[in-house]
Design a protein around this motif. Sequence first.
Motif, mmCIF file in Angstrom:
data_model
loop_
_atom_site.group_PDB
_atom_site.id
_atom_site.type_symbol
_atom_site.label_atom_id
_atom_site.label_comp_id
_atom_site.label_asym_id
_atom_site.label_seq_id
_atom_site.Cartn_x
_atom_site.Cartn_y
_atom_site.Cartn_z
ATOM 1 N N ASP A 198 0.824 -1.196 0.000
ATOM 2 C CA ASP A 198 0.000 0.000 0.000
ATOM 3 C C ASP A 198 0.865 1.255 0.000
ATOM 4 O OD1 ASP A 198 -2.405 1.443 0.098
ATOM 5 O OD2 ASP A 198 -2.191 1.709 2.260
ATOM 6 N N ALA A 199 1.982 1.229 0.743
ATOM 7 C CA ALA A 199 2.846 2.413 0.836
ATOM 8 C C ALA A 199 3.487 2.751 -0.506
ATOM 9 C CB ALA A 199 3.920 2.184 1.902
ATOM 10 N N ILE A 200 3.968 1.732 -1.221
ATOM 11 C CA ILE A 200 4.621 1.997 -2.507
ATOM 12 C C ILE A 200 3.607 2.133 -3.632
ATOM 13 C CG2 ILE A 200 4.956 -0.383 -3.290
ATOM 14 C CD1 ILE A 200 7.519 2.489 -3.470
ATOM 15 N N GLY A 201 2.386 1.627 -3.412
ATOM 16 C CA GLY A 201 1.330 1.785 -4.419
ATOM 17 C C GLY A 201 1.339 0.716 -5.483
ATOM 18 N N ILE A 202 1.657 -0.529 -5.112
ATOM 19 C CA ILE A 202 1.624 -1.645 -6.058
ATOM 20 C C ILE A 202 0.184 -2.162 -6.160
ATOM 21 C CG2 ILE A 202 2.336 -4.049 -6.413
ATOM 22 C CD1 ILE A 202 5.046 -3.326 -5.321
ATOM 23 N N THR A 203 -0.260 -2.383 -7.393
ATOM 24 C CA THR A 203 -1.636 -2.817 -7.642
ATOM 25 C C THR A 203 -1.734 -4.335 -7.621
ATOM 26 O OG1 THR A 203 -2.037 -0.863 -8.994
ATOM 27 C CG2 THR A 203 -3.570 -2.716 -9.265
ATOM 28 N N PHE A 204 -2.723 -4.839 -6.906
ATOM 29 C CA PHE A 204 -3.002 -6.274 -6.897
ATOM 30 C C PHE A 204 -4.012 -6.595 -7.997
ATOM 31 C CE2 PHE A 204 -0.822 -6.349 -2.943
ATOM 32 C CZ PHE A 204 -0.447 -7.670 -2.740
ATOM 33 N N LEU A 205 -3.639 -7.528 -8.868
ATOM 34 C CA LEU A 205 -4.559 -7.983 -9.911
ATOM 35 C C LEU A 205 -5.488 -9.062 -9.381
ATOM 36 C CD1 LEU A 205 -1.992 -8.231 -12.845
ATOM 37 C CD2 LEU A 205 -3.531 -6.341 -12.309
ATOM 38 N N LYS A 206 -4.967 -9.874 -8.476
ATOM 39 C CA LYS A 206 -5.763 -10.935 -7.844
ATOM 40 C C LYS A 206 -5.238 -11.157 -6.441
ATOM 41 C CE LYS A 206 -7.111 -13.635 -11.930
ATOM 42 N NZ LYS A 206 -7.063 -14.974 -12.592
ATOM 43 N N GLY A 207 -6.089 -11.681 -5.602
ATOM 44 C CA GLY A 207 -5.645 -12.077 -4.274
ATOM 45 C C GLY A 207 -5.411 -10.894 -3.359
ATOM 46 N N ARG A 208 -4.456 -11.035 -2.450
ATOM 47 C CA ARG A 208 -4.241 -10.082 -1.364
ATOM 48 C C ARG A 208 -2.779 -10.121 -0.932
ATOM 49 N NH1 ARG A 208 -3.275 -13.157 2.969
ATOM 50 N NH2 ARG A 208 -4.094 -15.307 3.002
ATOM 51 N N PRO A 209 -2.374 -9.154 -0.086
ATOM 52 C CA PRO A 209 -1.032 -9.240 0.504
ATOM 53 C C PRO A 209 -0.989 -10.339 1.559
ATOM 54 C CG PRO A 209 -1.908 -6.994 0.610
ATOM 55 C CD PRO A 209 -3.048 -7.888 0.239
#
Length: 892
Positions: free
Chosen positions: A626-637
């Motif tokens: 979330d801090a760096i702003g990476i987008t999730f296409l599927k799933g979760r961290p």
Amino acid sequence: MHDWKRIVRERIGGLGLDGARESEIADELAQHLEDRYEALRSAGAAENDAYHQALAELKDSSRLAEELRKLPKRTPIEPLGAPARQGFLSGFTGDVKLALRNIRTKPAFSAMVIGMLALGIAGNAAIFSIFNGMFLHPLPFRDAERLIDLDETAPKWNLKYVGVSNPDYYNWRKNNSTFEGMAFYNGANFNLFDRGAAQRIEGAAVTYDMLDVLGLKPILGRSFLPAEDRPKAPHVVMRSYALWQRMFQGDRNVLGHVLKLDDEPYSVVGVLPKEAVFPDRAELWVPLAVDTSPEQSTGWYLNGVGRLKAGVTTQQALADLTRVHKAKVQQGWSVNEITSPILTPFRDRQLGDFRTVSGILLGGVAVVLLIACVNIAALMLVRGGARAREIAIRTAMGASSGRIIRQLFTENLVLAAAGSILGILLGELCLKGMIRLMPTDDIPRWITFSMDVRFAAFCVIVTAAAAVLFGLAPSIQASNPDPRGCLQDTGTRTTLSRGRRFALHTLVVCEIGLALVLLVSSALLLQAFRKVLKVDPGFRPENVIAFGISLPDVKYHKPEQHVAFFENLVERLRSVPGVQSVGAAQAPPLGGHWGNFWEAEGEAPLGPKDQTPVVLQVVATPGYFDAIGITFLKGRPFNDHESDLKEIRTAVVNETFAKHYWPNADPIGKHIRGRGSKSNWLEVVGLTKDEKHYGLDQPMKPSVYVPLHGVSMDAMHIVMRGSVDPRSLIAPAREVLRQVDPELPMYNIRAMKERLAQSLWARRAYSWLFASFAFVALVLAAAGVYGVVSYAVSQRTQEIGIRMALGAQPAQVMGETLRNGMVLVGIGVVLGLMAAFWSVRLLQSLLFGVSSRDPLMYTTVIVGVACVGLLANLVPARRAALIDPMRALHFE
């Protein structure tokens, strides 16, 4: 009483005679005219008739030439046409004085020539200074041409450079027969707590013989001993000259001083010389002290530099090292079947693609200078036609062609020298501007951009070449006028011969063609840069700041302490006003690489020719995404509860990883682990977009994110996203860190948006520089077209006046003039396209996402050149159409 002397002086004023010579000629001819006038008056002629008849004799070419030839030649400075009786230096001095006088009589023309040359030479001076500093300036090491970069390559892993492993480092040093010495090193930065302040010092861990291999000696103390370059040896350190001066004011009692580095004491044994600028930016050296046994190998992480034995070539050394390397396969070290030595000249490895880029830029500015010289040559041809009468008179006085060429070429040399001086001054300003745009982190410290002997020699050569290029051919042509025809033509109009007109048109065509080559090249480079800017970085850099923290092993020697420290710091930073989210990662975008090999559960065994991709492994906290702003296409961290230091249970992968291992399947729920390991399988719980970790114009590797809870790291980068200017978060973050541990410094502090922009500085610089060169070339070419067509119109004034008097319409005259000019433009475009098709191949490695045959770019450039050519032709064409027949005929 008529002032015959004044009339004669006006007529011979353009001959460039000195005062005494001119006065002598004026006295002789004035007396002749006065005698003729009195004789006519005595014969009964009217005063006005006698005056005009006497004046007509001055206009009689045969009379003027006869009187000039009869006069003795006794000037202290050799006039043009007199036999050479003086030494070379004296004669050349006279030529220079005469050249300066003639240049002053045509200030507008001279300023135009000097200005064009200055533009061309300025770019060449600036770019050559950069090229000279990078590739010609001697390195500060003894016999630097014998220094070779040592590395390993692995095509099967799709890696050109891998690094050198511990066993290979030992094997190469012990068994090679072509190197005088080999030294290896690795980055080793330190936390230094001194006088109540914590700071980060860049350093290097080097083998004990690094100074010997570089050909240097310490200025104080000694080098490391072999016994100190072993595991568990006493801690010793060498300081750089700059650090010695900055922190200890050059105190020579520094030997034996103890530095506290990463909370461990290091004894100072020596001070490095100023020339020890490699490894780059290392202010402290410590012994490498690695265990070289195969069972202690921790991957390929070392860098090496070797000094070849005298007379040994790089190819011989590579063959010798390959023999040594592959021999380990027979001893059970099977990985050496995949890896091989790769040797690169030291300078080339350190500078990478800069040689290609600087060479292309140097070629570009050379073309600009060539266009300027071609343009000036065209002006000289025109001026030569205008000076035909003057040169014919000098020929009548007895001047040889060689003597005239020498004088005209001296004028060109003086103009070239003036243009060169102005160009060098402008080039110095350009160089300073370019240096300010270069990020200091990307330029090795041993590079200096200074004006040295090579720069001086380059400027002399360029000046002489420019004088030859733009002046020699026009000087030769101008030195062979038709004396009889030129002297009989008493009007102001002069006409170029057919041969000179052809030469003039050829020069203009060359200008157009060369300008088009530069325009096509710059259009492709700018389009490639535009494509790079449109690349999605895979993260949101706005309002994000990142900085590094490294934990000393003495204080934080347990993995649990590493995890606890970073979790505590991240939690505290969340409470800073203006902070939206905080995370940590060991390798944020554009910030380092940790490669590993991974396998997927159930994948087919690799074949002998299959590539094994190196996977980027990123250790991160859950909040990092979330801090760096990476987008999730599927799933979760992943979360903190899914892993611990005993077992990693979950992981996140990127698109490239998923496409490689499961090209047609959903990766969520699949299982992966380190290739060859017997550890448990990790469940893939998230799929992210690729983040351009190595740069917007670089391909992305497969990537796996694993939790900090499962892989302890002693160095991490903190990433903070704020709702305010990210720079305003640095001070409160530093205070939070001081509260957690006052002896830990923040380092590598940078806003992600700035980091992203800086990663493109080289591409941005050469793209816009090339575009500026192309713009200057186009302006010069347009000026050339305008000048030639304008001159053609001035030469045809009488013809156009007669045609219009006989009924020709202005539109017809304008159309014909435009057509003649655009024919030159068209021929130049065709020839330029042919040259561009060949030359742009040199740019192929720089054209990101753009074909070197991009039809849109070529069409745009052709249309642009045609429009500029049309505008350059339009003004003189309109002037031709507006010619008043009566005034034109009266003028003639």
